[in-house]
Design an enzyme around this catalytic site. Structure first.
Site, PDB file in Angstrom:
ATOM      1  N   ASP A  46       0.911  -1.011  -0.211  1.00 33.22           N
ATOM      2  CA  ASP A  46       0.161  -0.160   0.029  1.00 33.22           C
ATOM      3  C   ASP A  46       0.912   1.322  -0.017  1.00 33.22           C
ATOM      4  O   ASP A  46       2.189   1.154   0.287  1.00 33.22           O
ATOM      5  CB  ASP A  46      -0.972  -0.113   1.132  1.00 33.22           C
ATOM      6  CG  ASP A  46      -0.418  -0.428   2.531  1.00 33.22           C
ATOM      7  OD1 ASP A  46       0.893  -0.263   2.642  1.00 33.22           O
ATOM      8  OD2 ASP A  46      -1.083  -0.842   3.402  1.00 33.22           O
TER       9      ASP A  46
ATOM     10  N   ASP B  78      -7.365  -2.530  14.289  1.00 33.11           N
ATOM     11  CA  ASP B  78      -8.737  -2.507  13.894  1.00 33.11           C
ATOM     12  C   ASP B  78      -8.779  -3.701  12.925  1.00 33.11           C
ATOM     13  O   ASP B  78      -9.957  -3.993  12.407  1.00 33.11           O
ATOM     14  CB  ASP B  78      -9.419  -1.397  13.174  1.00 33.11           C
ATOM     15  CG  ASP B  78      -8.462  -1.130  11.923  1.00 33.11           C
ATOM     16  OD1 ASP B  78      -7.518  -1.821  11.366  1.00 33.11           O
ATOM     17  OD2 ASP B  78      -8.872   0.093  11.347  1.00 33.11           O
TER      18      ASP B  78
END
Ligand code: PGA
Length: 265
Positions: free
Chosen positions: A67, A136
């Site tokens: 990413d 998360d």
């Protein structure tokens, strides 16, 4: 899913690097999937040491990073391209033309993402993918709710991720809100996956991802469906696993009886 709970950050990093070394020795032109963040820094240090001291060769290696922040050029100190150059690429002999990091300044993000997917395919797919995990449960920037079949695309970061990553920026307002990220489906196509995590802040999400239900609410939980994934933890990150004793016992048996199978089943 093989879960290995090591003593500390150093032993986690050394084990992850040794699995990559094995991969490169058996296939010098391997395609490596790479991650950024604080977790893999020790693994990259160890790979650099192996290159310098043992001659571990990266001259035929091809790399794809997971990413990149949207809008940050490769020269920006907080861009993932810059991170990779500083922590790995400039210290090993991987040819610059073999390096792929999503381009945060792509003119057309949609076209860029399709191109990135094509490049991975053209390289023959990723042989071994390194992953960290977000608080998360994200892998790459696949935040909760990401389709488990998703491909490389633009993602909006969660507030939690923005807060987590603010430590690398002057203040929270500077953290980009968007990123280009491989999808969960892209990651799942890697032939082998190594997920690394350390520290007690990761203990709860690691337990959810490994021992909880498979759900798009915890992207990393889909790794339970992958045929060849090894999770390498330090003791703190493994401290909330219900079956920790069993994972430790398995690792002890393997070390004693089939050390060549560590990270392979
Ligand atoms: P960290 O980030 O390695 O800095 O903890 C992991 C991630 O967000 O994927």
């Amino acid at each position: 899913m093989e879960v290995i709970i090591t003593e500390n950050y150093e032993s986690m990093s050394k084990l992850a690097a040794s699995l990559i070394r094995q991969q490169l020795l058996s296939r010098p032109n391997s395609v490596l999937g790479l991650a950024t963040g604080s977790t893999p820094v020790g693994t990259y240090k160890e790979l650099v040491r192996m290159h310098r001291e043992e001659g571990l060769d990266f001259s035929q290696v091809v790399t794809f990073n997971l990413d990149e922040y949207l809008g940050l050029p490769p020269s920006h100190p907080q861009s993932y391209r810059y991170f990779m150059d500083e922590n790995l690429f400039k210290h090993i002999n991987v040819p610059p033309g073999n390096i792929h990091v999503p381009y945060g300044h792509a003119e057309s993000v949609v076209e860029f993402c399709a191109w990135y997917e094509e490049q991975i395919k053209a390289a023959g797919g990723i042989d071994i993918q390194i992953l960290g995990i977000g608080g998360d449960g994200h892998i790459a920037f696949n935040e909760p709710g990401s389709s488990l079949g998703s491909r490389t695309r633009l993602k909006t970061l969660t507030e939690e991720t923005i807060k987590d990553n603010a430590r690398f920026f002057k203040d929270e307002a500077e953290v980009p809100r968007f990123a280009i990220t491989m999808g969960v489906g892209t990651i799942m196509e890697a032939k082998r996956i190594i997920l690394i995590a350390n520290g007690k802040a990761k203990a709860a999400i690691i337990a959810e991802a490994i021992e909880g239900p498979i759900t798009a609410q915890v992207s990393a939980s889909v790794l339970q469906m992958h045929r060849e994934v090894v999770v390498i933890l330090d003791a703190a990150a493994g401290s909330k696993l219900k079956r920790a004793d069993y994972y430790r016992w398995v690792y002890e048996q393997k070390k004693r009886l089939v050390p060549q199978m560590i990270g392979r089943m």
